[in-house]
Write a protein that holds these residues in place. Structure first.
Motif, short mmCIF file in Angstrom:
data_model
loop_
_atom_site.label_atom_id
_atom_site.label_comp_id
_atom_site.label_asym_id
_atom_site.label_seq_id
_atom_site.Cartn_x
_atom_site.Cartn_y
_atom_site.Cartn_z
N LYS A 109 0.58 -1.22 -0.06
CA LYS A 109 0.19 0.26 -0.03
C LYS A 109 1.11 1.16 0.00
N GLU A 110 0.34 3.09 -0.01
CA GLU A 110 0.86 3.31 -0.04
C GLU A 110 1.69 3.74 1.18
N LEU A 116 6.09 0.54 -2.93
CA LEU A 116 5.64 0.47 -4.04
C LEU A 116 6.69 1.29 -5.15
#
Length: 159
Positions: A109-110, A116
Motif C-alpha cells: 500500500k501507499e 511501492l
C-alpha cells in the motif's frame, strides 16, 4: 487495482481463479500477562473454505516475517497462490514459496512508498527493456502475474 481495495477483497478475487492461501497474524485478546507478551499467532487460511490450514505461535523475540517459513513448511504450495501483506515481501519468504511450487501476491500500500515505487518501476511496460534484474525466478513471477492480471481482467469480476 484501485488503492482502496482491501487485502481480503484481493484474496476473494484471486480465489475465483486460483487456489489462494491467505497469510495473516493476530494477537489474541486478553492474553497479555504481567512481564510477558500477549500470544501472537500466525495463520494460513484457505480462502475458499475459510479453514485454517496451518497455525503457529510467533516467538516473543521474532516477528511474522521470520515465522512464516516455518508456517508454510507443512503445506503443499504447488499450484497455490499465497496472498499476504507487504510484511512478507522478503527475498527468503518469496524464494521459499516459489521453490515449493507456489506463487505469491503481496499487497503493498501507499504507506510503504519506496517499496511501492520500486514495484511500479519493475512492472512498468518498457519498450525493448527488461526489468533491472538477473533473477530468473523474479522474471517468471512478473510474467505469471501479468498473465493472471489479464485473465482476471477478462473475467469482468466486479469488486
Amino acid at each position: 487495482m484501485p488503492p482502496d481495495v482491501s487485502c481480503p477483497s484481493v484474496g476473494a478475487l484471486l480465489s475465483l481463479h486460483f487456489a489462494a492461501i491467505w497469510i495473516d497474524g493476530k494477537v489474541l485478546c486478553s492474553t497479555l500477562q504481567q512481564h510477558q507478551r500477549a500470544i501472537h499467532l500466525l495463520s494460513a487460511l484457505d480462502h475458499q473454505t475459510g479453514y485454517v490450514l496451518s497455525q503457529t505461535q510467533v516467538a516473543p523475540q521474532a516477528n511474522e516475517a521470520k515465522t512464516v517459513i516455518e508456517l508454510l513448511k507443512p503445506l503443499v504450495l504447488q499450484g497455490k497462490i499465497i496472498v499476504a501483506d507487504a510484511m512478507f515481501c522478503k527475498k527468503d519468504v518469496c524464494d521459499n514459496i516459489l521453490d515449493s511450487g507456489g506463487d505469491y501476491f503481496i499487497v503493498v500500500k501507499e504507506n510503504q512508498s519506496t517499496l511501492l515505487k520500486e514495484i511500479e518501476l519493475a512492472f512498468a511496460e518498457t519498450e525493448g527493456l527488461s526489468p533491472p534484474t538477473n533473477n530468473v525466478k523474479w522474471k517468471l513471477s512478473v510474467k505469471r502475474f501479468r498473465r493472471w492480471a489479464k485473465d482476471i481482467a477478462a473475467s469482468n469480476v466486479a469488486f
